[in-house]
Design a protein around this motif. Structure first.
Motif, PDB file in Angstrom:
ATOM      1  N   UNK A  25       0.848  -1.194   0.000  1.00  0.00           N
ATOM      2  CA  UNK A  25       0.000   0.000   0.000  1.00  0.00           C
ATOM      3  C   UNK A  25       0.882   1.242   0.000  1.00  0.00           C
ATOM      4  N   UNK A  26       0.317   2.349  -0.450  1.00  0.00           N
ATOM      5  CA  UNK A  26       1.066   3.609  -0.486  1.00  0.00           C
ATOM      6  C   UNK A  26       0.700   4.537   0.671  1.00  0.00           C
ATOM      7  N   UNK A  27      -0.562   4.552   1.059  1.00  0.00           N
ATOM      8  CA  UNK A  27      -1.055   5.440   2.112  1.00  0.00           C
ATOM      9  C   UNK A  27      -1.627   4.554   3.217  1.00  0.00           C
ATOM     10  N   UNK A  28      -0.820   4.278   4.226  1.00  0.00           N
ATOM     11  CA  UNK A  28      -1.220   3.320   5.255  1.00  0.00           C
ATOM     12  C   UNK A  28      -2.517   3.710   5.971  1.00  0.00           C
ATOM     13  N   UNK A  29      -2.676   4.930   6.478  1.00  0.00           N
ATOM     14  CA  UNK A  29      -3.930   5.249   7.172  1.00  0.00           C
ATOM     15  C   UNK A  29      -5.163   5.040   6.289  1.00  0.00           C
ATOM     16  N   UNK A  30      -5.079   5.464   5.018  1.00  0.00           N
ATOM     17  CA  UNK A  30      -6.211   5.286   4.104  1.00  0.00           C
ATOM     18  C   UNK A  30      -6.453   3.806   3.836  1.00  0.00           C
ATOM     19  N   UNK A  31      -5.399   3.040   3.668  1.00  0.00           N
ATOM     20  CA  UNK A  31      -5.530   1.602   3.404  1.00  0.00           C
ATOM     21  C   UNK A  31      -6.153   0.881   4.595  1.00  0.00           C
ATOM     22  N   UNK A  32      -5.738   1.228   5.799  1.00  0.00           N
ATOM     23  CA  UNK A  32      -6.304   0.598   7.002  1.00  0.00           C
ATOM     24  C   UNK A  32      -7.805   0.877   7.067  1.00  0.00           C
ATOM     25  N   UNK A  33      -8.196   2.129   6.830  1.00  0.00           N
ATOM     26  CA  UNK A  33      -9.628   2.466   6.853  1.00  0.00           C
ATOM     27  C   UNK A  33     -10.396   1.692   5.784  1.00  0.00           C
ATOM     28  N   UNK A  34      -9.846   1.614   4.562  1.00  0.00           N
ATOM     29  CA  UNK A  34     -10.528   0.944   3.459  1.00  0.00           C
ATOM     30  C   UNK A  34     -10.702  -0.547   3.752  1.00  0.00           C
ATOM     31  N   UNK A  35      -9.630  -1.214   4.168  1.00  0.00           N
ATOM     32  CA  UNK A  35      -9.715  -2.646   4.457  1.00  0.00           C
ATOM     33  C   UNK A  35     -10.596  -2.921   5.677  1.00  0.00           C
ATOM     34  N   UNK A  36     -10.603  -2.011   6.645  1.00  0.00           N
ATOM     35  CA  UNK A  36     -11.472  -2.170   7.817  1.00  0.00           C
ATOM     36  C   UNK A  36     -12.941  -2.145   7.397  1.00  0.00           C
ATOM     37  N   UNK A  37     -13.281  -1.230   6.488  1.00  0.00           N
ATOM     38  CA  UNK A  37     -14.655  -1.181   5.975  1.00  0.00           C
ATOM     39  C   UNK A  37     -14.975  -2.424   5.157  1.00  0.00           C
ATOM     40  N   UNK A  38     -14.053  -2.818   4.305  1.00  0.00           N
ATOM     41  CA  UNK A  38     -14.258  -3.967   3.424  1.00  0.00           C
ATOM     42  C   UNK A  38     -14.465  -5.251   4.216  1.00  0.00           C
ATOM     43  N   UNK A  39     -13.607  -5.477   5.215  1.00  0.00           N
ATOM     44  CA  UNK A  39     -13.589  -6.760   5.926  1.00  0.00           C
ATOM     45  C   UNK A  39     -14.259  -6.725   7.298  1.00  0.00           C
ATOM     46  N   UNK A  40     -14.685  -5.545   7.752  1.00  0.00           N
ATOM     47  CA  UNK A  40     -15.428  -5.463   8.997  1.00  0.00           C
ATOM     48  C   UNK A  40     -14.621  -5.703  10.257  1.00  0.00           C
ATOM     49  N   UNK A  41     -13.575  -4.925  10.451  1.00  0.00           N
ATOM     50  CA  UNK A  41     -12.805  -4.979  11.694  1.00  0.00           C
ATOM     51  C   UNK A  41     -12.517  -3.550  12.142  1.00  0.00           C
ATOM     52  N   UNK A  42     -12.301  -3.345  13.436  1.00  0.00           N
ATOM     53  CA  UNK A  42     -11.983  -1.996  13.897  1.00  0.00           C
ATOM     54  C   UNK A  42     -10.545  -1.620  13.527  1.00  0.00           C
ATOM     55  N   UNK A  43     -10.341  -0.446  12.927  1.00  0.00           N
ATOM     56  CA  UNK A  43      -8.966  -0.028  12.622  1.00  0.00           C
ATOM     57  C   UNK A  43      -8.142   0.009  13.902  1.00  0.00           C
ATOM     58  N   UNK A  44      -6.918  -0.386  13.811  1.00  0.00           N
ATOM     59  CA  UNK A  44      -6.050  -0.420  14.988  1.00  0.00           C
ATOM     60  C   UNK A  44      -4.741   0.281  14.704  1.00  0.00           C
ATOM     61  N   UNK A  45      -3.788  -0.044  15.515  1.00  0.00           N
ATOM     62  CA  UNK A  45      -2.471   0.586  15.415  1.00  0.00           C
ATOM     63  C   UNK A  45      -1.569  -0.164  14.444  1.00  0.00           C
ATOM     64  N   UNK A  46      -0.724   0.598  13.755  1.00  0.00           N
ATOM     65  CA  UNK A  46       0.282   0.007  12.881  1.00  0.00           C
ATOM     66  C   UNK A  46       1.509  -0.357  13.718  1.00  0.00           C
TER      67      UNK A  46
END
Length: 130
Positions: A25-46
Motif C-alpha cells: 500500500x502507499x497510504x497506510x492510514x487510508x488503506x487501514x480504513x478501506x480494508x477495515x470497511x471492506x472486511x469489517x474490523x476496527x482499525x487499529x495501530x500500525x
C-alpha cells in the motif's frame, strides 16, 4: 507448527504452509480504513514505524498491509483470494462501498468468483465454493 514437508521420502526444509500474505500500500492510514470497511474490523495501530498493519484474520494465514515499498507494480492477477458463503452479498457490499469491480461473477465449476481492486490498484478476489 506442522512437520517439514515430505515428498517421495525426501524431507524438505520449507513447509507448504502459508504464514502471511503482504499487500503493498502507499497510504497506510487510508488503506487501514478501506480494508477495515471492506472486511469489517476496527482499525487499529500500525507497527514497524507505521509501515505494517496486521489485518485480523479468522484462519491460520495472516494478512498484512505493507507500506515499506511504495513503488510497487499492481499488474497481474490477484495473488490470493478470500472465501465467502454468499458471492451476491459480496458484490452488493463492494458496490455499497464504491469499490472498483473488475469482473462479473464468474463460475468456473468448482467456485464462483468476483475480482476487484483496492485504492492502490491491487487486484483482489473473493470466491464461493460451488
Amino acid at each position: 507448527m506442522p512437520p517439514p514437508s515430505t515428498l517421495r521420502g525426501v524431507t524438505h526444509p520449507i513447509q507448504r504452509v502459508v504464514g502471511q500474505v503482504f499487500i503493498p500500500v502507499r497510504d497506510m492510514p487510508a488503506a487501514v480504513r478501506w480494508y477495515a470497511e471492506l472486511l469489517g474490523f476496527p482499525p487499529g495501530e500500525t507497527s514497524h514505524d507505521g509501515t505494517i498493519f496486521d489485518i485480523p484474520t479468522d484462519g491460520e494465514t495472516r494478512l498484512a498491509l505493507d507500506a515499506n515499498r511504495t513503488d510497487f507494480d499492481t499488474a497481474g492477477p490477484p495473488r490470493f483470494f478470500l472465501w465467502t458463503h454468499d458471492i451476491a452479498a459480496v458484490v452488493d457490499h463492494l458496490r455499497e462501498l464504491g469499490v472498483v469491480i473488475t469482473s462479473d461473477v464468474e463460475d468456473i465449476g468448482s467456485v464462483f468468483f468476483v475480482q476487484f481492486e483496492d485504492p492502490d490498484g491491487n487486484p483482489l478476489m473473493v470466491c464461493q465454493r460451488a
